[in-house]
Design an enzyme around this catalytic site. Structure first.
Site, PDB file in Angstrom:
ATOM      1  CD  GLU A 219      -2.409   1.001   2.935  1.00 47.65           C
ATOM      2  OE1 GLU A 219      -2.523  -0.130   3.454  1.00 47.65           O
ATOM      3  OE2 GLU A 219      -2.909   2.013   3.436  1.00 47.65           O
ATOM      4  CG  ASP A 221      -1.406   4.756   3.130  1.00 43.69           C
ATOM      5  OD1 ASP A 221      -2.266   4.247   2.392  1.00 43.69           O
ATOM      6  OD2 ASP A 221      -1.087   4.277   4.228  1.00 43.69           O
ATOM      7  CD  GLU A 224      -3.516   6.958   5.757  1.00 46.99           C
ATOM      8  OE1 GLU A 224      -4.542   6.346   6.066  1.00 46.99           O
ATOM      9  OE2 GLU A 224      -2.395   6.674   6.195  1.00 46.99           O
ATOM     10  CG  HIS A 235       1.840   0.819   4.834  1.00 43.34           C
ATOM     11  ND1 HIS A 235       1.747   0.627   6.186  1.00 43.34           N
ATOM     12  CD2 HIS A 235       1.193   1.972   4.588  1.00 43.34           C
ATOM     13  CE1 HIS A 235       1.071   1.639   6.733  1.00 43.34           C
ATOM     14  NE2 HIS A 235       0.723   2.471   5.790  1.00 43.34           N
TER      15      HIS A 235
END
Ligand SMILES: *[C@@H]1O[C@H](CO)[C@@H](O)[C@H](O)[C@H]1NC(C)=O
Ligand SMILES: *[C@@H]1O[C@H](CO)[C@@H](O)[C@H](O)[C@H]1NC(C)=O
Length: 441
Positions: A219, A221, A224, A235
């Site tokens: 993932e 990101d 956020e 990640h």
């Protein structure tokens, strides 16, 4: 015998009650306009008996009658097309997508949403971010503490898993195949099969629960955020594809420990506040969250190698470089994410460096090169009230790195935000993808 084999094959199919009309969303690839569309994740969809309107899943529970076990459940039940605006509070116009937090629909109260960008009716748009730049404009002015408007990439299958799992007939069209680095176990279907076995309703969530299985994948990101805090965080996972996990191997979500999955749940985050700059992101601050802001993210590298993730903001026609770290414990200052930054940051904060243990940027390059799907979401946090993003977490800690944002440690309680901030929304617009330094002014 043949009929029987054909008859039971399909476990995740779509119903015919509501036609699935994907909201159209245009975006730019290398300067050219692309007519894309979005689909809402299967988890949000009405799950009912094939050909009837009886619920297979209601609130946070599977029906004992129609779903005594996953195989029977799969044969009995289908997921439905979506009324995007009426049920989910999702509206698209031109190049903009607005997600509203709580929607009181005709049949249900919906909280948050998660959508994927499609290339065509049945296929997610795949992005290889290496050596590229991804830019979008976001309006978070209406997102208070405890909410998270998230734009990110995950290594889902482009078809939602229909080729890999013959049980999945619904595919990307119906938003199936989700996975991320938390190996979520709250998914109702994984690999085309209901996750109903061992399902436990979540105590403080009327709409969700956790099954025995989870779905893991890497993932990235990109975003956020709410109006008080923001972070970007890669990640990585050990496998370079979506994989189903079972119980403890799903980490904390599966009843194991935080680090018992094949993924890195913490990631390597760049949050300006947490890294020492408390005047950078917020209402009236250097990047003013009362106004829309253009967010530029660059993955420096080529082939399967990525070495650095850079960030810039553009507001009022002015390019604002990412803030630098300002921590006594760091001998060098950083304003981007790299292996060196991750090791230094984890050490400075005394955090378990599971990002580096799972391969760091070497693994990030390998997963990004395989291509990722774009996710646009809005959510609140039934586990830890989003305090890991915008407050002090752990709440009683005064260790470096615990202070992540200005929100109170009592903020972000789902029951509170869902009643007091129900009409919150996030607007994503003007998505642009292209060569580094080509997509913003
Ligand atoms: C925060 O970032 C801004 C913009 O880069 C900078 O001018 C300011 O000095 C920084 N503050 C701290 C405490 O580092
Ligand atoms: C740190 O993470 C690794 C996996 O990345 C895990 O094996 C180890 O147990 C963790 N250590 C602690 C103290 O949690």
């Amino acid at each position: 015998m043949l009929l029987c084999l054909l008859g039971i094959a399909s476990s995740l199919d779509a119903g015919t009650n509501t036609a699935e009309n994907h909201p159209q969303l245009s975006w730019k690839n290398g300067g050219s306009s692309v007519s894309g569309s979005v689909t809402v994740d299967a988890n949000w969809r009405w799950t009912h008996i094939k050909g009837e309107t009886k619920n297979c899943y209601d609130g946070n529970l599977w029906s004992d009658k129609y779903c005594p076990d996953a195989a029977t459940c799969g044969q009995n039940c289908v997921i439905e097309g979506a009324d995007y605006q009426g049920t989910y509070g999702v509206s698209a116009s031109g190049n903009a997508l607005t997600l509203t937090f709580v929607t009181h629909g005709q049949y249900s109260t919906n909280v948050g949403s998660r959508l994927y960008l499609l290339k065509d009716e049945k296929t997610y748009q795949i992005f290889n971010l290496i050596g590229k730049e991804f830019t979008f404009t976001v309006d978070v002015s209406n997102l208070p503490c405890g909410l998270n408007g998230a734009l990110y990439f995950v290594q889902m299958d482009a078809d939602g898993g229909t080729a890999k799992y013959s049980d999945n007939k619904a595919g990307a069209k119906y938003g199936t195949g989700y996975c991320d680095a938390q190996c979520p176990t709250d998914l109702k279907f994984i690999n085309g099969i209901p996750n109903s076995d061992g399902w436990k309703p979540q105590k403080n969530d009327k709409n969700s629960g956790n099954g025995r299985y989870g779905s893991c994948c890497s993932e990235m990101d990109v975003w956020e955020a709410n109006s008080l805090a923001t972070a970007y965080t890669p990640h990585v996972c050990d496998k370079l594809e979506q994989v189903r996990c079972d119980g403890r191997a799903c980490g904390q979500n599966g009843g194991g420990d935080r680090f018992s999955s094949s993924c890195d749940p913490d990631g390597c985050d760049f949050n300006s506040w947490r890294l020492g700059n408390k005047t950078f992101w917020g209402p009236g601050l250097i990047v003013d969250t009362k106004q829309p802001v253009q967010v530029v993210t660059q993955w420096v590298g080529s082939g399967t190698s990525v070495t650095e993730i850079k960030r810039k903001y553009v507001q009022g026609g002015k390019v604002i470089d990412n803030s630098f770290t300002k921590l006594d414990s760091l001998t060098k200052q950083y304003n981007s994410v790299s292996d060196e930054f991750c090791v230094a940051q984890k050490k400075a904060f005394g955090d378990n460096d599971s990002f580096t243990k799972h391969g760091g940027f070497r693994q990030l390059g390998a997963t990004l090169a395989k291509g990722h799907v774009l996710v646009l979401s809005l959510w609140d946090d039934h586990d830890v009230n989003m305090l890991w993003l915008d407050s002090v977490y752990p709440t009683n800690s005064n260790k470096p790195g615990a202070d992540r944002g200005p929100c109170k440690t009592s903020s972000g309680v789902p029951a509170d935000v869902e009643s007091q901030a129900a009409s919150s929304s996030v607007k994503y617009s003007d998505i642009r993808f292209g060569a580094i330094d080509s997509t913003y002014k």
